[in-house]
Design an enzyme around this catalytic site. Structure first.
Site, PDB file in Angstrom:
ATOM      1  N   CYS A   1       6.016  11.307   0.315  1.00 41.99           N
ATOM      2  CA  CYS A   1       5.371  10.061  -0.132  1.00 41.99           C
ATOM      3  C   CYS A   1       5.559   9.037   0.985  1.00 41.99           C
ATOM      4  O   CYS A   1       6.626   8.981   1.620  1.00 41.99           O
ATOM      5  CB  CYS A   1       6.013   9.583  -1.425  1.00 41.99           C
ATOM      6  SG  CYS A   1       5.466   7.939  -1.933  1.00 41.99           S
TER       7      CYS A   1
ATOM      8  N   GLY B   1       0.274   7.518  -7.513  1.00 44.15           N
ATOM      9  CA  GLY B   1       1.150   8.644  -7.876  1.00 44.15           C
ATOM     10  C   GLY B   1       1.117   9.049  -9.327  1.00 44.15           C
ATOM     11  O   GLY B   1       1.608  10.122  -9.682  1.00 44.15           O
TER      12      GLY B   1
ATOM     13  N   CYS C   1      -1.938   9.061   2.574  1.00 40.94           N
ATOM     14  CA  CYS C   1      -1.381   9.127   1.212  1.00 40.94           C
ATOM     15  C   CYS C   1      -1.184  10.582   0.791  1.00 40.94           C
ATOM     16  O   CYS C   1      -2.142  11.361   0.758  1.00 40.94           O
ATOM     17  CB  CYS C   1      -2.338   8.433   0.255  1.00 40.94           C
ATOM     18  SG  CYS C   1      -1.768   8.445  -1.439  1.00 40.94           S
TER      19      CYS C   1
HETATM   20  N1  DGL Z   1       0.685   6.617  -0.934  1.00 41.90           N
HETATM   21  C1  DGL Z   1       1.340   7.130  -2.110  1.00 41.90           C
HETATM   22  C2  DGL Z   1       1.794   8.553  -1.824  1.00 41.90           C
HETATM   23  O1  DGL Z   1       2.131   8.836  -0.706  1.00 41.90           O
HETATM   24  C3  DGL Z   1       2.450   6.171  -2.443  1.00 41.90           C
HETATM   25  C4  DGL Z   1       2.828   6.147  -3.857  1.00 41.90           C
HETATM   26  C5  DGL Z   1       1.745   5.760  -4.857  1.00 41.90           C
HETATM   27  O2  DGL Z   1       0.710   5.199  -4.533  1.00 41.90           O
HETATM   28  O3  DGL Z   1       2.012   6.088  -6.032  1.00 41.90           O
HETATM   29  O4  DGL Z   1       1.796   9.384  -2.673  1.00 41.90           O
END
Ligand code: DGL
Length: 284
Positions: free
Chosen positions: A196, A50, A80
């Site tokens: 998310c 993120g 994701c």
């Molecule tokens: N899989 C990421 C998302 O949905 C989770 C958060 C991350 O990795 O920062 O954006």
């Protein structure tokens, strides 16, 4: 490079995420598509995504997509949100070249469509990582579905890491959730996209903070319907009558994936194997 190959209906669906968060998406896919087999890849060595740049997200996503194609994935779900927002179009073009016939399904457009269908007052909220919000992918997707609908986006830099480290959840998680919901309450949205993979795990807190009448849109449910249609159109639905299998690959420590992953999947994890990635995850 993965060579093109003929895909069979008995081949698995590939799902990937920055880590364990996408297991909330896998959970919904397992429920919606009980006869399919799944192979899930969590890029735990390079979590979180993120706060990554678009170039990093693209490089990681291409590498992981190739790993899933090598596992004979007949369709790829980019669970994701940050990876979908940064890389989906590039991934589609790449897969069309190296593995024609394999669909790549992201979460941004399916979620946006569901949200637009759900809103009555035309005011939708988005909670997502800084990378996802900065990409404007949801703004574009919502606008494409209905230009009259207004999207209010809140970047939530702390929320995914705090959820991931927060079991069992304590007051700090509740306070963080509440602070990110505040601007959406002020904007009087009637629908909120959980943009998310981690956020469905704090759904009860979100629902309480946003009010019980606010509709919460999750990506797993939204993506599952699209996956089902894509497989049907290609004649690739798995016809086995028993429940399908699921197995896991991760780029980091296997035992941490297994213990944390059980919280996210809310089901036991079976086979977890380590897989190496070559793109450096080192931060500048
Ligand atoms: N899989 C990421 C998302 O949905 C989770 C958060 C991350 O990795 O920062 O954006």
């Amino acid at each position: 490079m993965v060579e093109n190959s003929q895909h069979l209906s008995s081949d698995p669906i590939g799902v990937f995420d920055s880590g364990v968060g996408g297991l909330t998406v896998l959970h919904e896919l397992l429920v919606a598509l009980p006869h399919e087999d799944f192979v899930y890849l969590g890029d735990t060595a390079r979590f979180p995504y993120g706060t990554r740049s678009p170039d990093e997200l693209l490089a990681f996503s291409l590498e992981i997509t190739d790993l899933l194609l090598a596992e004979k994935a007949k369709l790829i779900v980019v669970a994701c949100n940050s990876a979908t927002a940064a890389a989906l179009e590039h991934l589609e073009a790449h897969v069309a070249t190296v593995a024609p016939g394999v669909d790549v399904i992201g979460v941004v457009m399916p979620e946006s469509q569901l949200a637009v269908e759900a809103t009555h007052n035309g005011r939708i909220g988005l909670l997502a990582t800084p990378a996802t919000v900065a990409s404007d992918a949801y703004t574009r997707a919502v606008k494409a579905c209905d230009p009259h609908v207004k999207l209010f986006s809140v970047p939530c830099p702390d929320l995914a890491p705090i959820i991931q480290g927060g079991f069992p959840f304590d007051q700090r998680v509740v306070d963080t959730v509440r602070s990110y919901c505040e601007p959406l309450r002020a904007a009087e949205v009637d629908t909120v996209i959980l943009g998310c993979t981690h956020y469905p795990l704090v759904r009860p807190m979100l629902q309480r903070s946003l009010g019980r009448d606010t509709k919460l849109i999750t990506s797993g449910a939204a993506a599952a319907a699209r996956v089902e249609r894509a497989l049907t159109v290609r004649g690739l639905e798995n016809h086995q009558t028993d429940e399908g299998d699921y197995r896991f690959l991760c780029t980091g420590d296997v035992e941490s994936f297994r213990s944390l992953g059980t919280n996210f999947l809310q089901m036991p994890l079976g086979n977890v194997a380590h897989v190496e990635v070559v793109e450096s995850g080192a931060r500048p």
